[in-house]
Structure formats: structure tokens, C-alpha cells
Design a protein around this motif. Structure first.
Motif, PDB file in Angstrom:
ATOM      1  N   GLN A 179       4.287  -3.771   3.466  1.00 11.91           N
ATOM      2  CA  GLN A 179       3.015  -3.909   2.760  1.00 11.91           C
ATOM      3  C   GLN A 179       2.824  -2.890   1.653  1.00 11.91           C
ATOM      4  N   THR A 180       3.301  -1.659   1.850  1.00 15.00           N
ATOM      5  CA  THR A 180       2.986  -0.607   0.875  1.00 15.00           C
ATOM      6  C   THR A 180       4.186   0.288   0.567  1.00 15.00           C
TER       7      THR A 180
ATOM      8  N   TYR B 236       1.317  -2.282  -3.520  1.00 19.91           N
ATOM      9  CA  TYR B 236       1.320  -3.299  -2.466  1.00 19.91           C
ATOM     10  C   TYR B 236       2.607  -4.116  -2.599  1.00 19.91           C
TER      11      TYR B 236
ATOM     12  N   GLU C  31      -2.888  -0.287   5.794  1.00 20.08           N
ATOM     13  CA  GLU C  31      -2.208  -1.487   6.298  1.00 20.08           C
ATOM     14  C   GLU C  31      -2.800  -1.927   7.629  1.00 20.08           C
TER      15      GLU C  31
END
Length: 304
Positions: A64-65, A163, A278
Motif C-alpha cells: 500500500q505505501t 500510495y 494502512e
């Protein structure tokens, strides 16, 4: 599996393997997808080949990141990052999606840490000087974190959270919208150089005027098809999530930054982290090193 093609005399819309492309890109991670996107944007007939089904959690582009930052030891990376931040902003504008949050990056370590000294110098030379924090500044900004005696801290104010999954899916979609072709679940089994490069997979053979390899951990496996090898090392890095004692204390909503602790506990390696976002109440904190690993055996538990 999704295939999108543009009308062109050299492209067979019913069977992509019968087409001749300007460029074939191997590997649809963020490097390969962005390469294909810019090729298509410049009117190049482009085929993007990926060995796994999309999306997937292999390689190094999933999740996600990620931290994205201006401050590096190497000045060429810092210079490149000026263009990168511009390109991320352009991508957000083009796709109408949020890809980046500017949180800042806190860097800290010993006063005489050579890595931190180099990062400060490259940032100054780039025109984006670091914000040096005194102990009082640090305590005021981050009351829940302690800066130890003999340590220095500074901020890379441009840095933030990227992201990753959203960025990857966005650039792949835009590539297809511009007429690019994606073939996933096709592992390369042979590459034949020539005036036209031929790339063979289990599903077909594809020809192009040029070939770009962005295969990440599988780069040498692909290069082995043309008797080349590069001095690359693949590391398996564990990603850990630590529970906040008070939910949100270290969160994006409380303006907590990303951070990098240099040479923590005299290990010679860094620890990095991202604000909780997240998963509610969980902060991503990772050791920036790992064991050498075969990407085909990534799920095998390491020693120790």
C-alpha cells in the motif's frame, strides 16, 4: 487479463503475437509500467509483458505505501527526485486520483554519522535544504519521541507517503488507455536478438524494434536468455507493523512524518517507518536490510 490495443497497420488487434511493436517491456512493476506509459505517451507501439497475473504481491512493487523523498547520499538521486515529484503530480492530475501525501521525512542518528552528513549536503546543493532540528525543536514537534544525547535530527520537508498499489494500477490503466498492450501470466522463455528482437513466452512470440528489461529480482534470470549477467543481489526484507499504545499518535491524521534512523544500535543498517495509515493503529517499521534470497523461494523462512 486485459488487453487494449490501438488501431495501427503494424498491429494485429485479434492476435498481439502477430504484431510488430516499437518496444517490448519485460516486467510490469512500477519501473516497467512507467517506462511503458511514457513510451505510449510518445506514440510508441508498446507491449508490456508480466510473468504473474496482475495485480500480484511478488517482486518489490506491491504494497500500500512507500516512502518517497528528496534526501539521498548520492546527488544524482536527489537531482532525479525533482523530476519524480513533478511526474507524480502530473499523474495525479491526469488520473484524478491521490497518489502522494506530503508528510515530511524525519532523519536522525549520531552527530558524526557520515550518511546523514552526505544527505544534508546533497539537499543543500539541490536547493531544498534540510530543516535542522535542535533538541528543543525535536521535543516540541515530536513529544512522544526521544532524541538521545549526541544525536542529530533534520527534516526532508518535501518527502512523504507514496500510495504504491494505487500508483501502479493507475499507470498501468493509463498505459492501456493510450493503446498500450499488457500481457500478464506470460513468463519469458527465450529472447532472440536481431534487427527485430523476438521474445518468446509459453503463449506466443512477440517482435519489436527494441527491448527494455525491468524484471526486478528476476533480471538475471531474464538476462540469462542472452548470456548476460549483472552484479545484482536480491534481499528478502521483512515488513513489520507495530501497534500504537494510543491509536493515532503516530498517524497520518496527526501529521506524524515518515522517518529513517541511520545506523541504529551500531548495526550498520537503517530502520525506517511510515505513519500509521494502512491499518488503523498500526505503524509500519522495518529493518532496511535482509537475507540474500532467491525470488522464486521468497516464502521460505530464513535462518535465525
Amino acid at each position: 487479463q486485459s488487453i487494449s490495443v490501438s488501431a495501427d497497420e503494424n498491429m494485429d488487434v485479434t492476435n498481439p503475437s502477430n504484431s510488430c511493436y516499437d518496444t517490448i517491456v519485460l516486467g510490469a512493476g512500477i519501473q516497467g509500467a512507467f517506462t511503458a506509459y511514457h513510451l505510449a505517451k510518445n506514440k510508441r507501439r508498446t507491449l508490456l509483458i508480466e510473468q504473474f497475473i496482475l495485480p500480484h504481491s511478488r517482486g518489490s512493487s506491491h504494497g500500500q505505501t512507500r516512502i518517497t523523498r528528496m534526501g539521498y547520499q548520492e546527488d544524482y538521486y536527489t537531482r532525479m527526485m525533482k523530476d519524480c515529484f513533478t511526474l507524480w503530480a502530473q499523474l495525479e492530475s491526469e488520473a484524478k486520483v491521490k497518489i502522494y501525501s506530503q508528510t515530511g521525512l524525519l532523519l536522525f542518528g549520531k552527530n558524526d554519522d557520515k550518511q546523514l552528513g552526505k544527505i544534508q549536503r546533497t539537499m543543500k546543493h539541490s536547493g531544498n535544504p534540510p530543516e535542522i532540528l535542535t533538541h528543543d525543536d525535536f521535543t516540541r514537534k515530536f513529544p512522544n519521541v526521544s532524541l538521545q544525547p549526541g544525536e542529530v535530527a533534520f527534516m526532508d520537508k518535501v518527502a512523504g507517503v507514496l500510495y504504491a498499489n494505487q500508483a501502479l494500477l493507475t499507470v498501468q490503466k493509463l498505459f492501456q488507455d493510450m493503446g498500450g498492450v499488457i500481457r500478464d501470466r506470460e513468463k519469458v522463455i527465450d529472447i532472440q536478438p536481431g534487427n527485430l528482437v523476438t521474445v518468446k513466452t509459453a503463449s506466443g512470440a512477440y517482435k519489436a524494434k527494441s527491448l527494455v528489461i525491468t524484471a526486478g529480482p528476476w533480471t538475471n534470470s531474464v538476462l540469462n536468455q542472452i548470456a548476460l549477467q549483472l552484479p545484482l543481489k536480491t534481499l528478502r526484507i521483512n515488513v513489520c507493523y507495530w501497534k500504537e499504545k494510543v491509536a493515532g499518535t503516530y498517524g497520518l491524521s496527526h501529521n506524524f512524518p515518515c522517518f529513517i534512523g541511520s545506523d541504529v544500535c551500531n548495526t550498520g543498517h537503517d530502520i525506517y517507518g511510515l505513519p500509521s495509515n494502512e491499518y488503523p493503529g498500526l505503524m509500519k517499521i522495518c529493518y532496511h536490510s535482509g537475507e540474500e534470497s532467491d525470488p522464486e523461494k521468497r516464502d521460505i523462512i530464513g535462518r535465525g
